[in-house]
Structures are given as structure tokens and as C-alpha cells.
Design an enzyme around this catalytic site. Structure first.
Site, PDB file in Angstrom:
ATOM      1  N   TRP A 359       0.819  -1.207   0.000  1.00 43.44           N
ATOM      2  CA  TRP A 359       0.000   0.000   0.000  1.00 43.44           C
ATOM      3  C   TRP A 359       0.859   1.265   0.000  1.00 43.44           C
ATOM      4  O   TRP A 359       0.656   2.184  -0.796  1.00 43.44           O
ATOM      5  CB  TRP A 359      -0.923  -0.023   1.210  1.00 43.44           C
ATOM      6  CG  TRP A 359      -1.814   1.172   1.346  1.00 43.44           C
ATOM      7  CD1 TRP A 359      -1.730   2.173   2.266  1.00 43.44           C
ATOM      8  CD2 TRP A 359      -2.949   1.492   0.535  1.00 43.44           C
ATOM      9  NE1 TRP A 359      -2.727   3.092   2.093  1.00 43.44           N
ATOM     10  CE2 TRP A 359      -3.505   2.699   1.028  1.00 43.44           C
ATOM     11  CE3 TRP A 359      -3.554   0.885  -0.563  1.00 43.44           C
ATOM     12  CZ2 TRP A 359      -4.625   3.304   0.462  1.00 43.44           C
ATOM     13  CZ3 TRP A 359      -4.677   1.476  -1.126  1.00 43.44           C
ATOM     14  CH2 TRP A 359      -5.201   2.668  -0.617  1.00 43.44           C
ATOM     15  N   ASP A 411       7.260 -11.245  -5.697  1.00 40.73           N
ATOM     16  CA  ASP A 411       5.818 -11.046  -5.624  1.00 40.73           C
ATOM     17  C   ASP A 411       5.568  -9.560  -5.867  1.00 40.73           C
ATOM     18  O   ASP A 411       6.108  -8.712  -5.147  1.00 40.73           O
ATOM     19  CB  ASP A 411       5.282 -11.455  -4.251  1.00 40.73           C
ATOM     20  CG  ASP A 411       3.818 -11.114  -4.078  1.00 40.73           C
ATOM     21  OD1 ASP A 411       2.992 -11.724  -4.773  1.00 40.73           O
ATOM     22  OD2 ASP A 411       3.502 -10.233  -3.250  1.00 40.73           O
ATOM     23  N   GLU A 415      -0.449  -1.442  -5.807  1.00 41.65           N
ATOM     24  CA  GLU A 415      -1.790  -1.065  -5.360  1.00 41.65           C
ATOM     25  C   GLU A 415      -2.067   0.407  -5.679  1.00 41.65           C
ATOM     26  O   GLU A 415      -1.686   1.267  -4.887  1.00 41.65           O
ATOM     27  CB  GLU A 415      -1.934  -1.322  -3.862  1.00 41.65           C
ATOM     28  CG  GLU A 415      -1.673  -2.769  -3.460  1.00 41.65           C
ATOM     29  CD  GLU A 415      -1.870  -3.016  -1.966  1.00 41.65           C
ATOM     30  OE1 GLU A 415      -2.630  -2.268  -1.293  1.00 41.65           O
ATOM     31  OE2 GLU A 415      -1.247  -3.950  -1.445  1.00 41.65           O
ATOM     32  N   TYR A 491     -10.400  -9.913   1.189  1.00 42.98           N
ATOM     33  CA  TYR A 491     -10.660  -9.196   2.442  1.00 42.98           C
ATOM     34  C   TYR A 491     -10.647  -7.693   2.183  1.00 42.98           C
ATOM     35  O   TYR A 491     -10.483  -7.255   1.038  1.00 42.98           O
ATOM     36  CB  TYR A 491      -9.620  -9.559   3.495  1.00 42.98           C
ATOM     37  CG  TYR A 491      -8.199  -9.577   2.991  1.00 42.98           C
ATOM     38  CD1 TYR A 491      -7.457  -8.418   2.881  1.00 42.98           C
ATOM     39  CD2 TYR A 491      -7.597 -10.776   2.595  1.00 42.98           C
ATOM     40  CE1 TYR A 491      -6.151  -8.432   2.404  1.00 42.98           C
ATOM     41  CE2 TYR A 491      -6.297 -10.810   2.121  1.00 42.98           C
ATOM     42  CZ  TYR A 491      -5.577  -9.631   2.023  1.00 42.98           C
ATOM     43  OH  TYR A 491      -4.291  -9.652   1.549  1.00 42.98           O
ATOM     44  N   ASP A 492     -10.841  -6.909   3.249  1.00 40.19           N
ATOM     45  CA  ASP A 492     -10.937  -5.440   3.159  1.00 40.19           C
ATOM     46  C   ASP A 492     -12.124  -5.010   2.309  1.00 40.19           C
ATOM     47  O   ASP A 492     -12.080  -3.984   1.624  1.00 40.19           O
ATOM     48  CB  ASP A 492      -9.650  -4.820   2.599  1.00 40.19           C
ATOM     49  CG  ASP A 492      -8.519  -4.803   3.618  1.00 40.19           C
ATOM     50  OD1 ASP A 492      -8.786  -5.106   4.797  1.00 40.19           O
ATOM     51  OD2 ASP A 492      -7.379  -4.507   3.243  1.00 40.19           O
TER      52      ASP A 492
END
Length: 659
Positions: A359, A411, A415, A491-492
Site C-alpha cells: 500500500w 511477488d 496497489e 478481504y478489506d
């Protein structure tokens, strides 16, 4: 949340009443509590079942539990007026808070929709026969034929012949060296978390629904394999380790070993690395002029270079019990990277990936992905630093090759491409194609390096749950050709946010499996909705890894959460585990705070309420349901954000659910 879902009457037949476990004895003749089963309606491929508990005993019941098996081809769909857990073909229904008390001569009922046409077998009410009468005191026969069916460096798999019982065997308990290490409804079991090249001895005993247990079987011995042997095949278990967890949280790489998580995981994503704001490369700070770790000039590196390879862990915090020594002086690599090396030595099946972005650190992805030259530069710098291990000097740590042989790939956690994310993010409509080109550049350079090194380097990505975010930034079918796994967000879906900028005035499900029929929002979120993004694009389900949260999201100044359920008025984020994380709390802390948990069985979600706080989170029941979903949909496995939120409960439920 309590829901009743009634199946439409299709080809109804006359209702059929049988006493569970004994069809010839009428329930009214019993002098003990009984449970009877009625098929109130049926249709081609299903039925509605009703179970009635009648207290024919001399004292009131203060809670009840009904257990039964269903034959192959029959299962439970929706259910009401009870809570359900399932182990294999064994279904256990327990009372809800409003129907647990059953006075002498009184009755209560619960119902379910059956999928298939079979009827319940081997029923127990409170551990005794559902038809009443004399208690069952006969133990099952001793399991025979216990043998080792397979081994790896950290596991030994067992199998045995089924036991028999006068009513029915409900499961088996496995012992290692005389200590119980797990239970299973099947005649197979895999013991994990073992030490390589070590001998272990096992026994097993059978149990029935009344709690009777057989003697332990004849023992069998097995020896784990050499380091480097892979664990048994199956679905992946991906876990994120936050580098900053070593500070206030006191969560170390060692905890992954001692908790047993490392033995269960297949992939560990170390998060996060940063992108340089002007050079647009993976970067870390060079050695500062000050040797004080509290110096204000610190913290400008690759996420947190001090935590990555400088922080000196003492013996108690180290995977192998060997401390790193102090801050000063030249020496071998320290910090989390050194601990990752030690963890991989102990668990050689584990693949460790460096997660780039997150984030906060997604701010410069758009700039770095904008041109062919900038993409090549970013990728080559990340490979140089994290795969080849050429770490910049920092407190005499680092240097050429110092971080080699730690990471097995990357990975990517951008975002969000093509859409706003963290305040200040650079983004634009060109991100969608540039995201694909960046992923393809990572794949190209990793494959070239792997060809020369004789190794396969992995490439995965954290991907969105919202259709709008997917549409703005992802060419799913295209990037599927380059990615090994999609760790898609589960989620979120709802939350207040630490700055109350999100949804501060209404509670809601944070990670529900199915869309809630009561969801008041126009745009509705669920795992079902998220998965459809990928399946509609034709992505191979085996590449799809369902993200599950090991944390909850909460609201404050909620007035009646226990009775009204979800979607209530609130006034901002509830206090979090840390001041900067209002509205967020680790599952292990929520578990301690809320002894009573409510389940929305239709949406498959858990929540708790007390003292004006309302929290949404996944517990073991939800995780179990989600792992059934993963297997039913043929998905590749499950992903965890983040590993520091668990006390072992959720990791065990996830691992058991994927077996």
C-alpha cells in the site's frame, strides 16, 4: 447471524419421520433425551430435514450437540437454528444462544437443506444414542495395519485399516512418542513440522460418538528424509511476513518455525521492498555517517534496510539459537535476511519471495513501468539486489553477493495500476498495459537468469477483489502467461480505515465468502465476486490463490451488535492494536477480547460485539468453510495477510482444510 432459507417445494413427497440411529423405537417411549429426524419435503436431488430434540430425561438440558454421518453423495447445504461444524462426512450441530435450554418434557428443533437423498446415520445426542435408552459404553476395535505411507524432510504420512464399533467410529487420534499430535476422521494422517533425518514412532486409536476410545494400536516407526526433499504435493499455502513486525509486534522469523507455520507454508512472501523516487530502481540506503540505529536519517531505504539485513538478533530471537552480536563492526549479514537463510536451511521446501510495493510503497510503480527502458532498469536492479544479493553497504553490513541465495523470486504488489491507492500515488490510464509489460519484463529476466543458474525463479502478484480495480489496471488473461500465482484479495471489503476516510458510519463484513443478501451497498463485495473476475477472464483456477485475513476490522460506538447483526450505525474506527492502525486488530487479540463470536452462515462470515465495538474477522469456522470452497472450486490454495496476526489457530485450520 441467524438465517432461515427454505427450499421451494419441488415434487414434494409425504413427510417421513425416523428416529436417528434407530428407526423402530418411538421417541415418546424413551426416558432420556432423544433426537428425531423428519424429511418435511423432498425433491429430485435434495430435501428439507428437521431434527427435533425432546428432553425425556429428569433434568433440564443447558445446551445440546447432535452429531451424525451422511452417506456418500449427500451433504448439508443451508441450515438454521444451530451452528454447524463438519469433519469429513461427520456433521456436528450445536445450539445457538437462544435455544440451548430444553426443560424436562420440552422440545426444540433445527433444520437444514440436504443435497442428495441420503438420511443421517450413527447419530449421537450429547455423545449418547439419539434414540435414547442405555448409554453406549462399548469402545471401537483397535486400529490395525498402521504403516508409513510416505516421508519428506519434515513430514511422515501414515495410513491404517478402519476400526469397527457397535454404533459407529467417528474418528482417530494419532500419537507420536506417546503424545497426542492430532485427530482425523479418515484412516490417513500426515505429521508435519518434523526434523529432517530423524526417527519417530507413532500409534493410533479409534473413537466413537459417545467418547469411547480403543486401546492404542501397535506402533510403527518412520524416518524423515534429507533436507531438500519436497513435502507432499497439494495446494499452496502462501504467507506474508511484514518486515516491521520485529519492532513493536515482537514477531520474528523464528516465530514461523516455533509455531509450526513454516512447516505448513509452501511460499513465504517477505514484505516490502521500495522503489527509488527518482532513480526508479529497487534500492537501499548506503552506509550512513552515523552508527546510531535511532538516527533520524534512517528509514529511507528499501522499505526498511535496517530490519532487512542490519538488525542484530540475539540468541533467543534467532531461528537456530545463535545470536548476531551487536550493531558495531563488520561481519556476516544480520537482520531478517540472515534469519530467512536459517529458516530455509531448516525448511528447504519453503520458497521465499521478495514482495515489491504494498500500500505505502506503490507510489512510484506507474513511473517505473512507463517506458521500456524504465521497466528494464527496475527489473534488473531488483534482480541484482535481491536475487544476486548485491546489497548496498549499511553499518558495515551488505556488499556484493552478501544477500545471495535467499529469495526464489518476486511477488509484485502494485496497489493499484490505473487507479488511486495510497495518497500521492502516481497513476494513469496507461498503467493497464504498462502493468502487463512490467510483469512480462520480470518474467523475461527471471527466466534468463534461471536458464544460466539451472533454477526456476517464481513470479507472483497480489491482485484485486474489486471489479473496478481489475478493469482499470489488469489484463488478466495476458499476465496469466507470465505469473505463477495470483494471490487475489479476499478481504478489506468494508472497514472504517485508520483516518475514518473509508466507511466510518456503518459496520459490515470484512471478508465474507458469499454476497450477503442484507448488504445495503449498491456495489457488493464477496469472495464470490472477486473470483469471478479471474474465472471470467479464463485464468487457470490452479493459479488462483484465495487471500484470507489473519486480522479484523472494527468500528466503535455501535449500540446493539450482538442482536441486530451486521450493517449497523457506527461512529468511526475502533481502537486498533497500535495507535497508527485504528480499526485493525490481529485475530489473536480479537480472540482474547471476544469470547462470543457470531456467524453469518449465509454469507460465511464471523463478527463479535462488546462495549460498543463491532469487529469483523475470520475465525477457524470461517477458514474451514473457505478451504472447502478452495477445494470445491479447484483453486491453487490460500494466501495469508499477515502471519503475525495468528496464535496458531487459523494456520492449523487453513492447513487442515487444504489436506
Amino acid at each position: 447471524m441467524y438465517r432461515k432459507r427454505w427450499q421451494p417445494a419441488l415434487a414434494l413427497c409425504a413427510s417421513l419421520t425416523v428416529v436417528l440411529g434407530l428407526a423402530t423405537t418411538p421417541a415418546h417411549a424413551a426416558t432420556t433425551p432423544t433426537a428425531t429426524f423428519t424429511k418435511s419435503s423432498s425433491w429430485d436431488g435434495g430435501f428439507t430435514g428437521l431434527v427435533t430434540i425432546t428432553n425425556g430425561g429428569a433434568t433440564a438440558l443447558n445446551g445440546w450437540k447432535v452429531e451424525f454421518d451422511l452417506p456418500a453423495g449427500t451433504s448439508v447445504g443451508a441450515y438454521w437454528d444451530s451452528l454447524l461444524t463438519r469433519t469429513g462426512d461427520r456433521y456436528s450441530f450445536t445450539n445457538r444462544d437462544y435455544n440451548g435450554a430444553v426443560g424436562v418434557g420440552a422440545s426444540v428443533s433445527f433444520g437444514f437443506n440436504g443435497i442428495g437423498n441420503g438420511s443421517p446415520l450413527n447419530c449421537r445426542l450429547g455423545g449418547q444414542p439419539c434414540e435414547g435408552g442405555a448409554p453406549d459404553t462399548e469402545a471401537p476395535s483397535v486400529p490395525s495395519g498402521l504403516t508409513v505411507s510416505g516421508t519428506s524432510a519434515n513430514t511422515i504420512s501414515l495410513r491404517w485399516n478402519a476400526s469397527t464399533d457397535n454404533v459407529g467410529v467417528t474418528g482417530y487420534e494419532v500419537f507420536r512418542g506417546g503424545t497426542s499430535v492430532g485427530s482425523t476422521p479418515d484412516t490417513t494422517f500426515t505429521a508435519s513440522g518434523l526434523t529432517p533425518e530423524t526417527d519417530y514412532t507413532f500409534t493410533v486409536r479409534a473413537k466413537d460418538g459417545a467418547g469411547n476410545a480403543s486401546a492404542q494400536s501397535t506402533s510403527v516407526s518412520g524416518r524423515t528424509g534429507k533436507p531438500g526433499t519436497e513435502p507432499p504435493g497439494g495446494r499452496v499455502r502462501v504467507g506474508y511476513f511484514p518486515q516491521w513486525g520485529i519492532y513493536e509486534r515482537k514477531f520474528f522469523i523464528k516465530n514461523l518455525d516455533t509455531s509450526g507455520a513454516a512447516a505448513k507454508l509452501t511460499h513465504l512472501n517477505y514484505s516490502f521492498a521500495n522503489i527509488h523516487p527518482t532513480e526508479l530502481t529497487c534500492f537501499a540506503v548506503t552506509k550512513p555517517t552515523s552508527s546510531n540505529p535511532a538516527d533520524p536519517d534512517q528509514g529511507t531505504g528499501a522499505g526498511d534496510s535496517t530490519a532487512d539485513y542490519v538488525w542484530p538478533f540475539d540468541a533467543a530471537q534467532s531461528v537456530d539459537g545463535a545470536g548476531d552480536g551487536g550493531w558495531a563492526g563488520a561481519g556476516p549479514l544480520k537482520g531478517n535476511f540472515n534469519q530467512l537463510r536459517k529458516l530455509k536451511a531448516k525448511h528447504p521446501h519453503l520458497k521465499v519471495l521478495l514482495s515489491l510495493g504494498g500500500w505505502t510503497y506503490s507510489k512510484f510503480f506507474s513511473d517505473a513501468a512507463r517506458t521500456d527502458a524504465s521497466r528494464k532498469k527496475l527489473v534488473s536492479s531488483c534482480i541484482d539486489m535481491y536475487i544476486k544479493g548485491n546489497l548496498p553497504r549499511h553499518y558495515d553490513m551488505g556488499g556484493p553477493g552478501s544477500g545471495a541465495n535467499i529469495f526464489d523470486g518476486f511477488d509484485l504488489d502494485w496497489e493499484w495500476p490505473g487507479a488511486d491507492g495510497h495518497p500521492g500515488n502516481h497513476f494513469g490510464p496507461e498503467d493497464k498495459v504498462n502493468n502487463s509489460l512490467l510483469i512480462e519484463e520480470f518474467r523475461r529476466q527471471l527466466d534468463a537468469l534461471g536458464a544460466s543458474a539451472g533454477k526456476k525463479y517464481l513470479l507472483t502478484a497480489f491482485t484485486p477483489a474489486a471489479p473496478a480495480l481489475a478493469s482499470a489496471g489488469w489484463e488478466m488473461a495476458r499476465v496469466a502467461n507470465s505469473l505463477d500465482l495470483f494471490n487475489f484479495q479476499g478481504y478489506d471489503f468494508h472497514g472504517a480505515g485508520s483516518d475514518n476516510s473509508w466507511e466510518p458510519n456503518r459496520t459490515g463484513h470484512h471478508a465474507n465468502l458469499h454476497t450477503d443478501v442484507d448488504d445495503p451497498y449498491t456495489t457488493k463485495f464477496s469472495v464470490d465476486v472477486a473470483l469471478k473476475i479471474y474465472t471470467d477472464a479464463g485464468v487457470d483456477p490452479k493459479k488462483l490463490v484465495l487471500g484470507v485475513p489473519f486480522y479484523g476490522r472494527g468500528w466503535q460506538q455501535v449500540t446493539d451488535g450482538g442482536k441486530k447483526g451486521e450493517w449497523q450505525a457506527a461512529n468511526g474506527a475502533a481502537p486498533g492494536d497500535f495507535p497508527v492502525e485504528a480499526g485493525t486488530r490481529a485475530y489473536k487479540n480479537l480472540k482474547a477480547q471476544f469470547p462470543t463470536v457470531h456467524h453469518d452462515e449465509q454469507a460465511v462470515a464471523a463478527y463479535a460485539f462488546a462495549n460498543g465495538q463491532w469487529w469483523s474477522f475470520d475465525d477457524a469456522w470461517v477458514i474451514g468453510k473457505k478451504m472447502e470452497y478452495v477445494k470445491a472450486k479447484g483453486l491453487g490454495g490460500a494466501m495469508i495477510w499477515s502471519l503475525d496476526g495468528d496464535d496458531g489457530t487459523l494456520m492449523t485450520a487453513l492447513d487442515n482444510g487444504l489436506r
